[in-house]
Design an enzyme around this catalytic site. Structure first.
Site, PDB file in Angstrom:
ATOM      1  CG  ASP A  23      -2.146   1.039   1.252  1.00  0.00           C
ATOM      2  OD1 ASP A  23      -2.178   1.473   0.147  1.00  0.00           O
ATOM      3  OD2 ASP A  23      -2.733   1.018   2.113  1.00  0.00           O
ATOM      4  CG  ASN A  71      -7.479  -2.623  -6.193  1.00  0.00           C
ATOM      5  OD1 ASN A  71      -6.577  -3.505  -6.004  1.00  0.00           O
ATOM      6  ND2 ASN A  71      -8.085  -1.582  -5.367  1.00  0.00           N
TER       7      ASN A  71
HETATM    8  C1  FPP Z   1      -2.015   0.115  -3.187  1.00  0.00           C
HETATM    9  O1  FPP Z   1      -1.497   1.440  -3.144  1.00  0.00           O
HETATM   10  C2  FPP Z   1      -1.551  -0.692  -4.370  1.00  0.00           C
HETATM   11  C3  FPP Z   1      -2.063  -1.367  -5.484  1.00  0.00           C
HETATM   12  C4  FPP Z   1      -3.471  -1.131  -5.469  1.00  0.00           C
HETATM   13  C5  FPP Z   1      -1.405  -1.954  -6.449  1.00  0.00           C
HETATM   14  C6  FPP Z   1      -0.268  -2.690  -5.881  1.00  0.00           C
HETATM   15  C7  FPP Z   1       0.520  -2.905  -7.331  1.00  0.00           C
HETATM   16  C8  FPP Z   1       1.933  -2.742  -7.197  1.00  0.00           C
HETATM   17  C9  FPP Z   1       2.831  -2.602  -6.232  1.00  0.00           C
HETATM   18  C10 FPP Z   1       2.710  -2.927  -8.552  1.00  0.00           C
HETATM   19  C11 FPP Z   1       3.140  -4.474  -8.869  1.00  0.00           C
HETATM   20  C12 FPP Z   1       1.680  -4.906  -9.789  1.00  0.00           C
HETATM   21  C13 FPP Z   1       1.744  -6.129 -10.254  1.00  0.00           C
HETATM   22  C14 FPP Z   1       0.647  -6.399 -11.154  1.00  0.00           C
HETATM   23  C15 FPP Z   1       2.830  -7.354  -9.901  1.00  0.00           C
HETATM   24  P1  FPP Z   1      -2.354   2.458  -3.568  1.00  0.00           P
HETATM   25  O2  FPP Z   1      -2.755   2.766  -4.963  1.00  0.00           O
HETATM   26  O3  FPP Z   1      -3.733   2.242  -2.651  1.00  0.00           O
HETATM   27  O4  FPP Z   1      -1.780   3.881  -2.718  1.00  0.00           O
HETATM   28  P2  FPP Z   1      -2.580   4.898  -2.074  1.00  0.00           P
HETATM   29  O5  FPP Z   1      -3.254   4.328  -0.871  1.00  0.00           O
HETATM   30  O6  FPP Z   1      -1.254   5.930  -1.568  1.00  0.00           O
HETATM   31  O7  FPP Z   1      -3.438   5.861  -2.851  1.00  0.00           O
END
Ligand code: FPP
Length: 242
Positions: A23, A71
Site C-alpha cells: 500500500d 480495485n
Molecule cells: C496500493 O496502493 C497498491 C495497489 C492497489 C497496487 C499494487 C501494485 C503494485 C505494487 C505494482 C505491482 C503490480 C503487479 C501487477 C505485479 P494505493 O494505490 O492504494 O496507494 P494509496 O493508498 O497511496 O493511494
C-alpha cells in the site's frame, strides 16, 4: 563474516510464508508530484528488490496483493495501467525468476482479466511449476470474502455433505488450497486495515504495519519486519507456542 552468513545468524526465526499488502504507491507518487501509475511503476521496481531479498532471507512463500476485487472501482486509466504493469512484469521478469527457481502461482479470478493477460499469466505459472526455491503467490483480482463465497459455491456444486465440512475441507476449497497460511502479514503505508486480504487464512498470522509507503519498503525494512516477527510469541489461541 560474509553478509549472507550474517543474514542467517541474525534471523533465527524466518517465517515460512510472508504476505504483503503493498500500500501507498499513490501517496508516494503524489508526494513527488507524479501520477498514480508512476507510483505503481515504482512499486513494481520495489517488488523486484523484495523478491530478491525474500529468497536471500529464506522465505518460502511470498504472497503479494497486487489487485483486489474492489480495485475495479478505480478510474479506468488506473485499472488499465495496473493490467499493463502485470503484463510488463511477466515479460521482463519471469525468465529470470524461473532461473532463480521461483514458482509463480495465482489466487483470485484469472478469468476476469483480458484474455491475452490470462494466457500470459497461465504460461508463466506453467513454466515455473516445478520450481521450489520460493513460491510467489500473486493475488490479482482477489478478495477474501469473494474467495469464501466461491469456495461455498463449489462445495455445494460438489454436493459436499454438511457433516464433512470442517476447517481442513474449507481450506482445500480456497484458492490457497495447497499453500500454508501466512505467518506474517505486512501492510505498508501506516494503514491499519486488512482490506479483504487472506480473510480465512490470516486469523493466526502476525500483522506488521510499517509507516513507509510500498516503494520505500526496502530490504532493510523487510529485515526489520522479520526481526519483529522473531520477537513475537505465537500462541494460536493456546498458552504457549505449539
Ligand atoms: C496500493 O496502493 C497498491 C495497489 C492497489 C497496487 C499494487 C501494485 C503494485 C505494487 C505494482 C505491482 C503490480 C503487479 C501487477 C505485479 P494505493 O494505490 O492504494 O496507494 P494509496 O493508498 O497511496 O493511494
Amino acid at each position: 563474516m560474509a553478509s549472507e552468513e550474517l543474514t542467517q545468524t541474525k534471523l533465527a526465526t524466518v517465517p515460512r510464508h510472508v504476505a504483503i499488502i503493498m500500500d501507498g504507491n499513490g501517496r508516494w507518487a503524489k508526494a513527488r508530484g507524479l501520477n498514480r501509475i508512476a507510483g505503481h511503476r515504482a512499486g513494481t521496481e520495489n517488488l523486484r528488490t523484495i523478491i530478491r531479498a525474500s529468497i536471500k532471507f529464506g522465505i518460502k512463500y511470498l504472497t503479494l496483493f497486487a489487485f483486489s476485487t474492489e480495485n475495479w472501482s478505480r478510474p479506468k486509466a488506473e485499472v488499465t495501467g495496473l493490467m499493463h504493469i502485470l503484463s510488463d512484469v511477466i515479460d521482463r521478469d519471469v525468465q529470470r525468476l524461473h532461473q532463480e527457481g521461483a514458482r509463480l502461482v495465482h489466487i483470485g479470478h484469472l478469468d476476469g482479466l483480458p484474455k491475452a493477460l490470462q494466457d500470459k499469466v497461465s504460461h508463466a505459472i506453467d513454466l515455473t511449476k516445478e520450481n521450489r526455491s520460493i513460491t510467489i503467490v500473486l493475488a490479482f483480482n482477489y478478495g477474501g470474502r469473494d474467495e469464501i463465497i466461491y469456495a461455498i459455491k463449489r462445495m455445494l456444486a460438489d454436493q459436499v455433505a454438511p457433516e464433512d465440512v470442517d476447517e481442513a475441507l474449507v481450506s482445500q476449497y480456497l484458492f490457497t488450497g495447497d499453500i500454508p497460511d501466512p505467518d506474517l502479514v505486512i501492510r505498508t503505508s501506516g494503514e491499519f486495515r486488512t482490506s479483504n486480504f487472506l480473510t480465512w487464512q490470516s486469523v493466526y498470522s502476525e500483522w506488521y504495519f510499517p509507516q513507509v509507503y510500498w516503494p520505500d519498503f526496502d530490504e532493510e525494512e523487510l529485515r526489520k519486519a522479520l526481526e519483529e516477527y522473531g520477537r513475537r510469541d505465537r500462541r494460536f489461541g493456546g498458552l504457549k507456542e505449539s
